[in-house]
Design an enzyme around this catalytic site. Sequence first.
Site, mmCIF file in Angstrom:
data_model
loop_
_atom_site.group_PDB
_atom_site.id
_atom_site.type_symbol
_atom_site.label_atom_id
_atom_site.label_comp_id
_atom_site.label_asym_id
_atom_site.label_seq_id
_atom_site.Cartn_x
_atom_site.Cartn_y
_atom_site.Cartn_z
ATOM 1 N N VAL A 80 60.575 40.308 78.727
ATOM 2 C CA VAL A 80 60.325 38.912 78.601
ATOM 3 C C VAL A 80 61.134 38.164 79.967
ATOM 4 C CG1 VAL A 80 59.479 38.961 76.178
ATOM 5 C CG2 VAL A 80 61.833 38.685 76.744
ATOM 6 N N HIS A 118 54.504 41.187 76.426
ATOM 7 C CA HIS A 118 55.187 40.823 75.203
ATOM 8 C C HIS A 118 55.658 39.449 75.415
ATOM 9 C CE1 HIS A 118 56.229 44.952 73.787
ATOM 10 N NE2 HIS A 118 54.978 44.817 73.750
ATOM 11 N N GLY A 122 62.162 52.978 82.452
ATOM 12 C CA GLY A 122 63.084 52.272 81.470
ATOM 13 C C GLY A 122 62.545 51.987 80.079
HETATM 14 N N1 APR Z 1 67.640 53.010 84.286
HETATM 15 C C1 APR Z 1 66.581 53.585 83.641
HETATM 16 N N2 APR Z 1 66.343 53.673 81.976
HETATM 17 C C2 APR Z 1 67.399 53.025 81.422
HETATM 18 C C3 APR Z 1 68.485 52.391 81.970
HETATM 19 C C4 APR Z 1 68.635 52.606 83.489
HETATM 20 N N3 APR Z 1 69.673 51.961 83.952
HETATM 21 N N4 APR Z 1 69.299 51.927 81.061
HETATM 22 C C5 APR Z 1 68.538 52.182 79.626
HETATM 23 N N5 APR Z 1 67.409 52.787 80.250
HETATM 24 C C6 APR Z 1 66.494 53.340 79.306
HETATM 25 C C7 APR Z 1 66.842 53.888 77.799
HETATM 26 O O1 APR Z 1 67.035 55.225 77.992
HETATM 27 C C8 APR Z 1 65.710 53.870 77.022
HETATM 28 O O2 APR Z 1 64.613 54.924 76.942
HETATM 29 O O3 APR Z 1 65.536 52.167 78.828
HETATM 30 C C9 APR Z 1 65.015 52.517 77.530
HETATM 31 C C10 APR Z 1 65.297 51.185 76.858
HETATM 32 O O4 APR Z 1 64.534 51.352 75.603
HETATM 33 P P1 APR Z 1 64.430 50.015 74.434
HETATM 34 O O5 APR Z 1 65.748 49.534 74.604
HETATM 35 O O6 APR Z 1 63.798 50.447 73.418
HETATM 36 O O7 APR Z 1 63.635 48.957 75.135
HETATM 37 P P2 APR Z 1 61.980 49.025 75.455
HETATM 38 O O8 APR Z 1 61.470 50.380 75.434
HETATM 39 O O9 APR Z 1 61.471 48.190 76.612
HETATM 40 O O10 APR Z 1 61.593 48.108 74.107
HETATM 41 C C11 APR Z 1 60.023 48.075 73.981
HETATM 42 O O11 APR Z 1 60.572 47.069 71.779
HETATM 43 O O12 APR Z 1 61.898 45.542 70.464
HETATM 44 C C12 APR Z 1 60.725 45.707 71.319
HETATM 45 O O13 APR Z 1 59.625 43.890 72.418
HETATM 46 C C13 APR Z 1 60.760 44.818 72.464
HETATM 47 O O14 APR Z 1 59.639 44.974 74.595
HETATM 48 C C14 APR Z 1 60.506 45.795 73.613
HETATM 49 C C15 APR Z 1 59.801 46.879 73.071
#
Ligand code: APR
Length: 240
Positions: A98, A114, A181
């Site tokens: 977001v 989202h 990510g």
């Molecule tokens: N480079 C690449 N990947 C990364 C990095 C980085 N520097 N730092 C973290 N990650 C990866 C982590 O390993 C993880 O797999 O990014 C991912 C983040 O996962 P989440 O925190 O679960 O975020 P996301 O997948 O975007 O969540 C999805 O969940 O809560 C809801 O609406 C919210 O949009 C969000 C959705």
Amino acid sequence: MSLFDGRFIQRLVVLTGAGVSAESGLPTFRDSDGLWEQHDPMELATPEAFARNPELVYRFYNSRRAQLAKVGPNAAHLALAHLQRAFPGEVFLVTQNVDDLHERAGSSQVCHMHGELLAMLCSACGRQSPTAEPFDGATTCPDCASPGSLRPDVVWFGEMPYHMDEIATRLADCDLFIAVGTSGLVYPAAGFVRTARAAGATTVEVNLEASDTAGLFHTQRRGPATEQVPALVEELLAGR
Ligand code: APR
């Protein structure tokens, strides 16, 4: 048209998650220092939570909006913006994030499935209004002037994400699907790789570690987004 991994690629879909913004200084959700490790999402990111305690939810999103103003796009955002401009085919960028870091890196047509931190949604007139400022129940809708009808324009748990028809069309039609990510834990985004594979697309995951759906991707690019995404973009553009 670009040659990638021995295939001609014409139509790309790139899905980003919180990991693409992590190196800009925005917390992810499920890493050890993630937002959902510090807060209960059921108290902050559901319609019921907002009905129960709107002030707490306003404060949470106002604080995230203020934090966003202090950071900037990183090399991964910039590389994806460059890909959108330079790739000799279609690049559809859909993000679960977001934040506006893709836009600030120069990306256009970013599909925010989202919603967006920098927008308010009015429950009285249904209109979305841009905002970079804090707002709460005392703020009136800039369109219909209703008092107390504004909420963050963010899709909460239990709500339908935006733009799902367009996303489905793009996935059914793509040659290459890249996820950057994202933990692959939240649907429907976590299912996009399956849809892309069913459509015959090559699928690539860019992540620091294996996501929950890592096994569904043809290849993995393991490492920080600011390194892996620019390298992948360079490869895609070299295949022109
Ligand atoms: N480079 C690449 N990947 C990364 C990095 C980085 N520097 N730092 C973290 N990650 C990866 C982590 O390993 C993880 O797999 O990014 C991912 C983040 O996962 P989440 O925190 O679960 O975020 P996301 O997948 O975007 O969540 C999805 O969940 O809560 C809801 O609406 C919210 O949009 C969000 C959705």
